[in-house]
Design a protein around this motif. Structure first.
Motif, PDB file in Angstrom:
ATOM      1  N   GLY A  64       4.064   6.015   7.156  1.00 35.38           N
ATOM      2  CA  GLY A  64       4.205   4.767   7.886  1.00 35.38           C
ATOM      3  C   GLY A  64       2.936   3.964   8.060  1.00 35.38           C
ATOM      4  N   CYS A  65       1.812   4.411   7.496  1.00 34.80           N
ATOM      5  CA  CYS A  65       0.577   3.627   7.641  1.00 34.80           C
ATOM      6  C   CYS A  65       0.079   3.161   6.280  1.00 34.80           C
ATOM      7  CB  CYS A  65      -0.509   4.428   8.366  1.00 34.80           C
ATOM      8  SG  CYS A  65      -1.162   5.809   7.445  1.00 34.80           S
ATOM      9  N   GLU A  66      -0.629   2.048   6.279  1.00 35.75           N
ATOM     10  CA  GLU A  66      -1.239   1.510   5.065  1.00 35.75           C
ATOM     11  C   GLU A  66      -2.691   1.169   5.387  1.00 35.75           C
ATOM     12  OE1 GLU A  66       0.960  -1.189   2.304  1.00 35.75           O
ATOM     13  OE2 GLU A  66      -0.644  -2.606   2.845  1.00 35.75           O
ATOM     14  N   LEU A  67      -3.594   1.786   4.663  1.00 35.61           N
ATOM     15  CA  LEU A  67      -5.021   1.635   4.930  1.00 35.61           C
ATOM     16  C   LEU A  67      -5.723   1.081   3.705  1.00 35.61           C
ATOM     17  CD1 LEU A  67      -5.582   5.095   6.677  1.00 35.61           C
ATOM     18  CD2 LEU A  67      -5.079   2.908   7.763  1.00 35.61           C
ATOM     19  N   ARG A  68      -6.732   0.246   3.964  1.00 37.44           N
ATOM     20  CA  ARG A  68      -7.455  -0.397   2.865  1.00 37.44           C
ATOM     21  C   ARG A  68      -8.933   0.013   2.900  1.00 37.44           C
ATOM     22  NH1 ARG A  68      -4.578  -4.400   0.390  1.00 37.44           N
ATOM     23  NH2 ARG A  68      -2.553  -4.839   1.380  1.00 37.44           N
ATOM     24  N   PRO A  69      -9.335   0.884   1.974  1.00 35.45           N
ATOM     25  CA  PRO A  69     -10.739   1.305   1.918  1.00 35.45           C
ATOM     26  C   PRO A  69     -11.648   0.153   1.513  1.00 35.45           C
ATOM     27  CG  PRO A  69      -9.310   2.818   0.705  1.00 35.45           C
ATOM     28  CD  PRO A  69      -8.506   1.591   1.008  1.00 35.45           C
ATOM     29  N   GLU A 122      -2.709  -4.132  13.729  1.00 34.02           N
ATOM     30  CA  GLU A 122      -3.708  -4.843  12.947  1.00 34.02           C
ATOM     31  C   GLU A 122      -3.857  -4.166  11.589  1.00 34.02           C
ATOM     32  OE1 GLU A 122      -7.365  -4.984  15.087  1.00 34.02           O
ATOM     33  OE2 GLU A 122      -6.464  -5.721  16.953  1.00 34.02           O
ATOM     34  N   GLU A 123      -4.700  -4.758  10.748  1.00 32.06           N
ATOM     35  CA  GLU A 123      -4.992  -4.107   9.471  1.00 32.06           C
ATOM     36  C   GLU A 123      -5.675  -2.765   9.729  1.00 32.06           C
ATOM     37  OE1 GLU A 123      -6.386  -5.883   5.332  1.00 32.06           O
ATOM     38  OE2 GLU A 123      -8.113  -5.583   6.656  1.00 32.06           O
ATOM     39  N   ASN A 124      -5.307  -1.791   8.921  1.00 35.57           N
ATOM     40  CA  ASN A 124      -5.891  -0.442   8.993  1.00 35.57           C
ATOM     41  C   ASN A 124      -5.585   0.276  10.305  1.00 35.57           C
ATOM     42  OD1 ASN A 124      -7.068  -0.646   6.417  1.00 35.57           O
ATOM     43  ND2 ASN A 124      -8.851  -1.701   7.265  1.00 35.57           N
ATOM     44  N   THR A 125      -4.388   0.005  10.853  1.00 38.73           N
ATOM     45  CA  THR A 125      -3.988   0.727  12.058  1.00 38.73           C
ATOM     46  C   THR A 125      -3.071   1.897  11.701  1.00 38.73           C
ATOM     47  OG1 THR A 125      -2.105  -0.740  12.450  1.00 38.73           O
ATOM     48  CG2 THR A 125      -4.181  -1.257  13.579  1.00 38.73           C
ATOM     49  N   ILE A 126      -3.178   2.938  12.528  1.00 39.65           N
ATOM     50  CA  ILE A 126      -2.330   4.116  12.398  1.00 39.65           C
ATOM     51  C   ILE A 126      -1.495   4.215  13.663  1.00 39.65           C
ATOM     52  CG2 ILE A 126      -2.304   6.628  12.156  1.00 39.65           C
ATOM     53  CD1 ILE A 126      -5.076   6.417  10.846  1.00 39.65           C
ATOM     54  N   SER A 127      -0.179   4.236  13.493  1.00 39.79           N
ATOM     55  CA  SER A 127       0.726   4.368  14.636  1.00 39.79           C
ATOM     56  C   SER A 127       1.035   5.844  14.834  1.00 39.79           C
ATOM     57  CB  SER A 127       2.015   3.584  14.384  1.00 39.79           C
ATOM     58  OG  SER A 127       2.875   3.674  15.497  1.00 39.79           O
ATOM     59  N   ALA A 128       0.896   6.320  16.075  1.00 41.42           N
ATOM     60  CA  ALA A 128       1.065   7.753  16.317  1.00 41.42           C
ATOM     61  C   ALA A 128       1.598   7.994  17.723  1.00 41.42           C
ATOM     62  CB  ALA A 128      -0.274   8.464  16.132  1.00 41.42           C
ATOM     63  N   ASN A 160      -1.287   2.629  18.868  1.00 38.64           N
ATOM     64  CA  ASN A 160      -1.906   2.230  17.600  1.00 38.64           C
ATOM     65  C   ASN A 160      -3.418   2.403  17.674  1.00 38.64           C
ATOM     66  OD1 ASN A 160       0.531   1.472  16.383  1.00 38.64           O
ATOM     67  ND2 ASN A 160       0.412  -0.606  17.237  1.00 38.64           N
ATOM     68  N   PHE A 161      -3.980   2.958  16.622  1.00 32.75           N
ATOM     69  CA  PHE A 161      -5.432   3.096  16.507  1.00 32.75           C
ATOM     70  C   PHE A 161      -5.891   2.507  15.181  1.00 32.75           C
ATOM     71  CE2 PHE A 161      -4.796   6.092  19.889  1.00 32.75           C
ATOM     72  CZ  PHE A 161      -5.982   6.044  20.618  1.00 32.75           C
ATOM     73  N   ARG A 162      -6.923   1.675  15.285  1.00 33.41           N
ATOM     74  CA  ARG A 162      -7.508   1.090  14.067  1.00 33.41           C
ATOM     75  C   ARG A 162      -8.584   2.024  13.534  1.00 33.41           C
ATOM     76  NH1 ARG A 162      -9.343  -3.227  16.060  1.00 33.41           N
ATOM     77  NH2 ARG A 162     -11.504  -2.550  16.285  1.00 33.41           N
ATOM     78  N   ALA A 163      -8.492   2.340  12.251  1.00 35.76           N
ATOM     79  CA  ALA A 163      -9.476   3.216  11.605  1.00 35.76           C
ATOM     80  C   ALA A 163     -10.631   2.377  11.088  1.00 35.76           C
ATOM     81  CB  ALA A 163      -8.827   3.977  10.450  1.00 35.76           C
ATOM     82  N   ASP A 164     -11.855   2.765  11.413  1.00 38.48           N
ATOM     83  CA  ASP A 164     -13.048   2.112  10.880  1.00 38.48           C
ATOM     84  C   ASP A 164     -13.228   2.596   9.443  1.00 38.48           C
ATOM     85  OD1 ASP A 164     -15.505   1.142  10.175  1.00 38.48           O
ATOM     86  OD2 ASP A 164     -16.549   1.830  11.980  1.00 38.48           O
TER      87      ASP A 164
END
Length: 369
Positions: free
Chosen positions: A259-264, A296-302, A342-346
């Motif tokens: 369920g998450c989409e992250l952009r390196p 937001e962009e690069n967020t992980i829902s948990a 939701n947490f945004r990954a740096d």
């Protein structure tokens, strides 16, 4: 000079059990080097080979360019501090500290001078007439360290010396040993299973697993540029999170799953695009996850499974789909078990590891952070 070199060192026990496997380590003069790893990784066995308490099956050990394989422990000019202190119970503190010098037939006046000098440094002068049983754990540890210092060895060896102390005293003794290293300007090799001790005390860390060296480097280098998934997960507290995500973009700039989409970052795309449509380990440290209100962009829902309030920090144990992770956040917000957050990954701090080899996909020079 007190340089220690382990060249292709191995220890094989009866039955072909290889406890230490082809270890190469250089401890420079005056360095404080920490061997760290889980129980059974071979770190204490390696230290005991340096001390001469274990025979070397293969390879060579050098101290100041002199081969030590067949030199008896008493002639290696090293001093070792053990986990259980190894003090003589029938002797006073003074006698324990002086014992090694008496064996070497050092003049009594010199022994007395050195014992009192070291006792003053360690703040144990008032205990010199006491027996070990009349001392606390921390005081016994100081006596064991003092007994090593009075011998003025080339190399100090410490085998998990703080593991029997309570948490508060361990913190205090860590600081004292670090200060002692600076004051003595000595070469020290220290073994521990506690990565916090390694991070706070070492000039250089040697991470071991299953008898092999996984990575050698400064604490911050290992923290920011782990060579593999094991080092990334072992160094840091709480440990790094790992999510299994698929490289979903031909340029390696989209990771998707649960369920998450992250952009390196763009610089990570080159090594990742060779894994198109394959699953990789995405690593992110708890402090690099920031709570956000919306998506937001690069967020992980948990979903929150455990809330650990620690005063200045709160650790949140989470489930992102079916995958566990932990976030470190501040105490300004109230979190409840069962809430979905939701947490945004740096992503500038993200790490990526091959699913099969578990080696980093990012060369040290290109690793974010």
């Amino acid at each position: 000079m007190a340089k220690v070199e382990l060249r292709n060192i191995s220890k094989i026990y009866e039955g072909g059990i290889k406890a230490v496997d082809d270890v190469n380590i250089t401890v420079e003069d005056k360095e404080f080097v920490v061997f760290v790893g889980p129980s059974g990784c071979g770190k204490s066995t390696t230290l005991r080979m340096v001390a001469g308490l274990e025979d070397i099956t293969e390879g060579s050990l050098y101290i100041d360019d002199e081969k030590m394989n067949d030199v008896p422990p008493k002639d290696r000019n090293i001093a070792m501090v053990f986990q259980n202190y190894a003090l003589y119970p029938h002797m006073s503190v003074y006698e324990n500290m002086a014992f090694g010098l008496k064996i070497k037939r050092v003049p009594k006046a010199d022994i007395d001078k050195r014992v009192h000098e070291v006792a003053k440094i360690l703040d144990i002068e008032k205990f010199l007439d006491r027996k070990p049983r009349a001392l606390s754990g921390g005081q016994r540890q100081r006596v064991a360290v003092g007994r090593a210092i009075v011998r003025n060895p080339k190399v100090f060896l410490f085998d998990e010396p703080l593991s029997n102390l309570d948490a508060k005293l361990r913190v205090q003794m860590r600081a004292e040993l670090s200060d002692l290293h600076l004051r003595l300007n000595a070469t020290m090799i220290y073994v521990t299973h506690d990565q916090v001790e390694a991070m706070t005390m070492a000039d250089k860390i040697v991470v071991m697993k299953d008898g092999r060296v996984q990575q050698i480097g400064s604490p911050l280098h290992l923290y920011n540029h782990p060579a593999n998934k094991f080092v990334a997960g072992f160094i840091g507290s709480p440990p790094m999170n790992f999510l299994s995500l698929k490289v979903a973009d031909k340029n390696g700039l989209v990771l998707a799953g649960d369920g998450c989409e992250l952009r390196p970052p763009a610089e990570c795309g080159e090594p990742l695009k060779t894994h198109l449509n394959k699953t990789v380990y995405f690593g992110i440290r708890p402090e690099d996850l920031s709570y956000v209100e919306g998506s937001e962009e690069n967020t992980i829902s948990a979903k929150i499974t455990v809330v650990e309030p620690l005063g200045a920090d709160i650790h949140l144990w989470l489930l992102a789909g079916t995958q566990p992770l932990v976030a470190r956040t501040g105490p300004s917000r109230s979190f409840k078990v069962g809430d979905t957050v939701n947490f945004r990954a740096d992503m500038s701090k993200a790490q990526f590891f091959d699913r099969e080899t578990e080696l980093t996909l990012l060369p040290a020079g290109n690793t974010p952070g």
